[in-house]
Design a protein around this motif. Sequence first.
Motif, short mmCIF file in Angstrom:
data_model
loop_
_atom_site.label_atom_id
_atom_site.label_comp_id
_atom_site.label_asym_id
_atom_site.label_seq_id
_atom_site.Cartn_x
_atom_site.Cartn_y
_atom_site.Cartn_z
N THR A 12 0.86 -1.19 0.00
CA THR A 12 0.00 0.00 0.00
C THR A 12 0.89 1.24 0.00
OG1 THR A 12 -0.10 0.16 2.41
CG2 THR A 12 -1.78 -1.21 1.35
N VAL A 13 0.30 2.36 -0.33
CA VAL A 13 1.04 3.62 -0.28
C VAL A 13 0.96 4.16 1.15
CG1 VAL A 13 1.18 5.98 -1.16
CG2 VAL A 13 0.54 4.10 -2.69
N ILE A 14 2.12 4.29 1.78
CA ILE A 14 2.15 4.83 3.14
C ILE A 14 3.21 5.94 3.20
CG2 ILE A 14 1.32 2.73 4.27
CD1 ILE A 14 4.16 2.06 5.07
N PRO A 15 2.98 6.93 4.06
CA PRO A 15 3.99 7.99 4.19
C PRO A 15 5.30 7.43 4.72
CG PRO A 15 1.91 8.61 5.25
CD PRO A 15 1.81 7.17 4.89
N VAL A 16 6.40 7.95 4.18
CA VAL A 16 7.74 7.52 4.59
C VAL A 16 8.51 8.74 5.09
CG1 VAL A 16 9.91 6.45 3.86
CG2 VAL A 16 7.74 5.65 2.89
N TYR A 17 9.14 8.58 6.23
CA TYR A 17 9.95 9.63 6.84
C TYR A 17 11.36 9.10 7.04
CZ TYR A 17 5.36 11.56 7.66
OH TYR A 17 4.08 12.03 7.49
N ALA A 18 12.35 9.94 6.82
CA ALA A 18 13.75 9.55 7.01
C ALA A 18 14.37 10.43 8.09
CB ALA A 18 14.53 9.70 5.71
N ASP A 19 14.94 9.80 9.11
CA ASP A 19 15.57 10.56 10.17
C ASP A 19 16.88 11.16 9.67
OD1 ASP A 19 15.62 11.30 13.11
OD2 ASP A 19 17.58 10.35 12.85
N VAL A 20 17.16 12.38 10.14
CA VAL A 20 18.36 13.10 9.71
C VAL A 20 19.65 12.37 10.08
CG1 VAL A 20 17.24 15.37 9.68
CG2 VAL A 20 18.38 14.57 11.77
N SER A 21 19.59 11.45 11.02
CA SER A 21 20.79 10.69 11.40
C SER A 21 21.36 9.92 10.23
CB SER A 21 20.48 9.73 12.56
OG SER A 21 19.52 8.76 12.14
N LEU A 22 20.54 9.59 9.25
CA LEU A 22 21.02 8.86 8.08
C LEU A 22 21.98 9.69 7.25
CD1 LEU A 22 17.69 7.13 7.01
CD2 LEU A 22 19.74 5.99 7.91
N LYS A 23 21.93 11.00 7.40
CA LYS A 23 22.79 11.89 6.61
C LYS A 23 24.26 11.73 6.98
CE LYS A 23 19.36 15.44 5.59
NZ LYS A 23 19.05 16.88 5.66
N ARG A 24 24.57 10.96 8.00
CA ARG A 24 25.96 10.71 8.38
C ARG A 24 26.64 9.76 7.41
NH1 ARG A 24 25.33 8.36 14.16
NH2 ARG A 24 23.51 7.49 13.13
N SER A 25 25.88 9.12 6.53
CA SER A 25 26.43 8.14 5.59
C SER A 25 25.94 8.45 4.18
CB SER A 25 25.98 6.73 5.97
OG SER A 25 26.34 6.43 7.29
N GLU A 26 26.85 8.36 3.22
CA GLU A 26 26.45 8.56 1.82
C GLU A 26 25.81 7.31 1.24
OE1 GLU A 26 29.54 10.12 -0.66
OE2 GLU A 26 30.02 11.70 0.78
N GLU A 27 26.16 6.15 1.81
CA GLU A 27 25.58 4.89 1.37
C GLU A 27 25.04 4.17 2.60
OE1 GLU A 27 27.10 1.80 -1.73
OE2 GLU A 27 27.97 1.25 0.20
N VAL A 28 23.85 3.59 2.44
CA VAL A 28 23.24 2.84 3.53
C VAL A 28 22.82 1.46 3.02
CG1 VAL A 28 22.45 4.86 4.82
CG2 VAL A 28 20.96 3.86 3.07
N TRP A 29 22.64 0.55 3.97
CA TRP A 29 22.16 -0.80 3.66
C TRP A 29 20.72 -0.90 4.10
CZ3 TRP A 29 24.98 -5.02 1.68
CH2 TRP A 29 26.33 -4.75 1.38
N VAL A 30 19.88 -1.45 3.23
CA VAL A 30 18.44 -1.55 3.52
C VAL A 30 17.96 -2.99 3.35
CG1 VAL A 30 18.04 0.84 2.80
CG2 VAL A 30 17.76 -0.99 1.14
N ALA A 31 16.85 -3.29 4.01
CA ALA A 31 16.25 -4.62 3.90
C ALA A 31 15.62 -4.81 2.52
CB ALA A 31 15.20 -4.81 4.99
N ALA A 32 15.55 -6.06 2.12
CA ALA A 32 15.03 -6.38 0.79
C ALA A 32 13.93 -7.44 0.85
CB ALA A 32 16.16 -6.85 -0.12
N GLY A 33 13.08 -7.36 1.89
CA GLY A 33 11.90 -8.21 1.93
C GLY A 33 11.93 -9.38 2.89
N THR A 34 13.13 -9.75 3.38
CA THR A 34 13.22 -10.86 4.33
C THR A 34 14.29 -10.54 5.38
OG1 THR A 34 15.00 -12.14 3.29
CG2 THR A 34 12.75 -12.51 2.45
N PRO A 35 14.29 -11.27 6.49
CA PRO A 35 15.33 -11.08 7.49
C PRO A 35 16.69 -11.68 7.10
CG PRO A 35 13.32 -11.94 8.50
CD PRO A 35 13.17 -12.06 7.00
#
Length: 157
Positions: A110-133
């Motif tokens: 579904t379409v849900i609002p997404v918010y990003a915390d400013v703490s992420l700005k400490r990294s130019e690249e981040v690792w994210v989940a891809a559907g499973t643990p």
Amino acid sequence: MELPPATQRFVAACAEIGYSATPLVFPEGTKTSKDAARVAGCELRQISKSIVLSADGFPILVLMSGDLRIDTEKLARAIGAQKVGRADVEDARAATGYAVGGTPPFGHATVIPVYADVSLKRSEEVWVAAGTPTTIFPMPLNELVSVSGATWVDVGE
């Protein structure tokens, strides 16, 4: 190694929005931020957690650095909600289509609002989940914010 069905579904959802994701499978698990950072070989702050919350009864997603927690009172003020709390497991799955611990930052049911915390700005690249643990992948932070449609907020504890 073949991708799990939920990750295949995520990759297909990415293709539908014009984004090419290349998830990596880590059988030892990436359910926690510490687990993900360990297998990815990155710093804990480079993990972008996708946390489903309930804001006034409606699902939202917050992208938070792996080394911090969300201050739900700050979040409520930031988004103009009366009450923000954790979504229950069933509501989180219904909103995103994915299990807790593997929720990707976009490509949801579904379409849900997404918010990003400013703490992420400490990294130019981040690792994210891809559907499973057990599946994650790296992506540039600017792409994460763009593709997810996230709004920046300052909601870390």
